[in-house]
Every structure is written in structure tokens, then in C-alpha cells.
Design a protein around this motif. Structure first.
Motif, PDB file in Angstrom:
ATOM      1  N   THR A 273       7.795 -28.127 -33.634  1.00 40.95           N
ATOM      2  CA  THR A 273       7.713 -29.236 -35.116  1.00 40.95           C
ATOM      3  C   THR A 273       8.923 -29.425 -35.139  1.00 40.95           C
ATOM      4  N   ILE A 274      10.165 -28.178 -35.831  1.00 39.55           N
ATOM      5  CA  ILE A 274      11.330 -28.919 -36.805  1.00 39.55           C
ATOM      6  C   ILE A 274      12.599 -28.871 -35.977  1.00 39.55           C
ATOM      7  N   ASP A 275      12.564 -27.353 -35.080  1.00 42.98           N
ATOM      8  CA  ASP A 275      13.575 -27.361 -34.718  1.00 42.98           C
ATOM      9  C   ASP A 275      14.432 -28.270 -33.862  1.00 42.98           C
ATOM     10  N   ARG A 276      15.947 -28.890 -35.086  1.00 33.68           N
ATOM     11  CA  ARG A 276      16.893 -29.935 -34.022  1.00 33.68           C
ATOM     12  C   ARG A 276      17.699 -29.242 -32.788  1.00 33.68           C
ATOM     13  N   ILE A 277      17.654 -27.727 -32.839  1.00 30.07           N
ATOM     14  CA  ILE A 277      18.588 -27.918 -31.596  1.00 30.07           C
ATOM     15  C   ILE A 277      17.769 -27.750 -30.711  1.00 30.07           C
ATOM     16  N   ALA A 278      16.707 -27.472 -30.483  1.00 27.90           N
ATOM     17  CA  ALA A 278      15.231 -27.315 -29.331  1.00 27.90           C
ATOM     18  C   ALA A 278      15.633 -29.088 -28.907  1.00 27.90           C
ATOM     19  N   PHE A 279      15.062 -29.955 -30.088  1.00 27.71           N
ATOM     20  CA  PHE A 279      15.443 -31.322 -29.946  1.00 27.71           C
ATOM     21  C   PHE A 279      16.145 -32.025 -28.872  1.00 27.71           C
ATOM     22  N   HIS A 280      17.556 -31.176 -29.616  1.00 26.91           N
ATOM     23  CA  HIS A 280      18.776 -31.611 -28.670  1.00 26.91           C
ATOM     24  C   HIS A 280      18.347 -31.219 -27.764  1.00 26.91           C
ATOM     25  N   GLU A 281      17.870 -30.403 -26.952  1.00 30.06           N
ATOM     26  CA  GLU A 281      17.571 -29.674 -25.384  1.00 30.06           C
ATOM     27  C   GLU A 281      16.997 -30.514 -25.138  1.00 30.06           C
ATOM     28  N   VAL A 282      15.826 -31.760 -26.051  1.00 30.14           N
ATOM     29  CA  VAL A 282      14.592 -32.207 -25.273  1.00 30.14           C
ATOM     30  C   VAL A 282      15.390 -33.440 -24.716  1.00 30.14           C
ATOM     31  N   ASN A 283      16.510 -33.811 -25.660  1.00 27.17           N
ATOM     32  CA  ASN A 283      17.404 -35.861 -25.809  1.00 27.17           C
ATOM     33  C   ASN A 283      18.284 -35.059 -24.331  1.00 27.17           C
ATOM     34  N   ASN A 284      18.659 -33.931 -24.495  1.00 27.99           N
ATOM     35  CA  ASN A 284      19.237 -33.484 -23.021  1.00 27.99           C
ATOM     36  C   ASN A 284      18.770 -33.890 -21.670  1.00 27.99           C
TER      37      ASN A 284
END
Length: 301
Positions: A273-284
Motif C-alpha cells: 500500500t505505501i512502500d515505494r521501495i517495493a513499488f520501484h521493484e514492481v516497476n522493474n
């Protein structure tokens, strides 16, 4: 049976349900109304499309040729689970869509509680809708918790492998959960398991060792032609043990957030929901050709 034992069965089931149901949600958005299994309600669509999310006029670009379908977790919905990740992806040029699934009669806002095989059928219908609207040949799917596991049923049994390029799971319940060992207590409380099955089959299907998970994982974790990414956190308190989230097979990448950023303290809810480190890995995972290293600094990227 003694009266106190009769009471313990339902109580235990409700406690287990409460633990599962803590999984996905920030507060429910007032505009997110209950939806039919294969549609997005007008209020929900309006709320999200104002930010370019669930915009059915969106056409994928050459840089991002596949629309992204977001699949919420247990007790989530198409809006609340994705208030962080959906705008993050829209701002990076993706066409982003999300669905509600697993509704129970009389239960608004909090979905993902119905039988998971039926929920996979709802996902199949929704993917067809997104493909028809965008003209794309395939989608990428990103899911949180149950939403990272349920699409595997769609891929394996409902023809989804021909329509999905990649599946990215954030803390997915791929082998269910022991809830830190609590599910092993179910046999000691007669009626607790039956109550879960009857009232919240989506929860019962996620108990480690369930018939649903046995069928899902028989014969291998993956299907040919789909790329799989699992992003987990060692601090997950819902899908336990956290390593049970990882998959094996061709075209699988398993990622532990703390290997990328030891200071990341996200648990089960935060990772989706909020973790932009995880979001960056999603984008990768969605765009591996342009992937950049994920570090603690990704929180400001």
C-alpha cells in the motif's frame, strides 16, 4: 460438548478471520461502492479515473505496451488497496486498471472473501474487458496478498497464460499461511474450520494445506510463457512463514525487500500500500529492459 467449548469454535474462527482481514486495507474510500463481479461501479470508476487510473480510454504506449491490472488482497477493494501504487504507475506512463472480486452478499467495501476459484473467474472476465478496451494483446498483473496468489489459478486453469505476460506478487499467499502457527489450532476447536469455510471461503482457501492450495500448487508453481516476480518482506505477520510466498520454476524472480534495503521495515500491509521501495521493484518487474537498482534511496524515486 461443554458450553465453553461450543463458544470457542466460532470465536477461534472469528479471530483467525480478523487476522487475515487485517491484511490489505486503509480506510474505505466513501466513493467506492459495491460492484457486480464483472464491472466497476460508476462512483469507483470516477474516483480513480480522475488520476488516470481505470481510464478505459487509455491506450498503451510503445514504451509500456501492456496495461497493468491490479488485484487487491483479502478485505481490500479496487480503490483502497491501490491508492499508493496505482498513481505511482500512472505517473510512469502505464495504463492502470483495478477490479473488485470475491464479494459476499451484504458485505460492502471489503472483498476477496468469496471462493478463490470463483474470484479467478472474475479476474478472467475483467482481463478480457481491459484487453478489449485497450486493444492490447496481453496484460501484466500485479497483486497484493491473495491478489498475488489468486491470478495463478487463472493462469493455470482458466486460460490466463495466453493473456498475461507477467505476474508480480506483493506478499502473495502462494502456499497459504499458518498465521504464525495459529491455523494449526483449528482441529482443537470443533466447528471453527467449518465456520471459516461457510462464512468466508476466501479465508479458508488460504489456510496452509487447504484443498484449494493443494490443487493450485500440484504439478509446479508456474506455467510456460509467463514471467513471475514475488516481492516479500521478512516482517510479514500475515502470510507466514514469509518464505512460503516464494515460487520455484522457470522465469521466476524472488525478491526479499530487506536484501535491497536492510532498513525497510514494511510488514504485510505496507508492502502493498505505501512502500515505494517495493513499488520501484514492481516497476522493474514490469519493465525489466529499463530496470534500475532498487535501494533504500528508491523511497524518494
Amino acid at each position: 460438548m461443554l458450553p465453553w467449548k461450543r463458544a470457542l469454535g466460532p470465536l477461534t474462527a472469528l479471530l483467525l478471520a480478523a487476522t487475515f482481514l487485517a491484511t490489505p486495507a486503509v480506510a474505505a474510500a466513501p466513493t467506492a461502492a459495491p460492484t457486480a463481479p464483472t464491472s466497476v461501479s460508476a462512483p469507483a470508476l470516477s474516483a480513480s479515473s480522475s488520476s488516470g487510473w481505470n481510464d478505459y480510454s487509455c491506450k498503451p504506449s510503445a514504451a509500456h505496451p501492456r496495461p497493468v491490472v491490479l488485484v487487491h488482497g483479502t478485505l481490500g477493494n479496487a480503490i483502497d488497496n491501490w491508492l499508493g501504487l496505482a498513481p505511482y504507475l500512472v505517473n510512469r506512463g502505464y495504463c492502470v486498471f483495478s477490479l473488485d472480486y470475491g464479494q459476499l452478499p451484504g458485505v460492502p467495501f471489503f472483498y476477496g472473501l468469496g471462493p478463490i476459484d470463483a474470484s479467478a473467474g472474475q479476474l478472467a472476465t475483467y482481463v478480457d474487458r481491459v484487453l478489449a478496451a485497450t486493444g492490447a494483446a496481453k496484460v501484466d498483473v500485479v497483486g497484493h496478498s491473495q491478489g498475488g496468489m489468486m491470478p495463478r489459478y487463472y493462469l493455470k486453469f482458466l486460460g490466463g497464460a495466453a493473456k498475461v505476460n507477467a505476474l508480480v506478487g506483493l506478499a502473495p499467499s502462494n502456499r497459504g499461511s499458518t498465521l504464525l502457527g495459529l491455523t494449526r489450532l483449528l482441529p482443537y476447536f470443533p466447528g471453527a474450520g467449518d465456520l471459516l469455510n461457510e462464512k468466508t471461503p476466501g479465508l479458508a482457501d488460504q489456510v496452509a494445506g487447504s484443498a484449494f492450495l493443494t490443487k493450485l500448487n500440484a504439478g509446479g508453481d508456474t506455467v510456460p510463457g509467463v514471467r513471475y516476480t514475488v516481492i516479500a518482506t521478512r516482517y510479514d505477520e500475515v502470510v507466514t512463514p514469509y518464505r512460503s510466498q516464494f515460487l520455484t520454476g522457470p522465469d521466476v524472480r524472488n525478491v526479499l525487500l530487506q536484501d535491497l534495503c536492510p532498513a525497510d521495515l514494511s510488514e504485510h500491509v505496507a508492502i502493498g500500500t505505501i512502500d515505494r521501495i517495493a513499488f520501484h521493484e514492481v516497476n522493474n518487474a514490469l519493465d525489466p529492459a529499463r530496470a534500475t537498482p532498487t535501494t533504500c534511496a528508491s523511497v524518494i524515486g
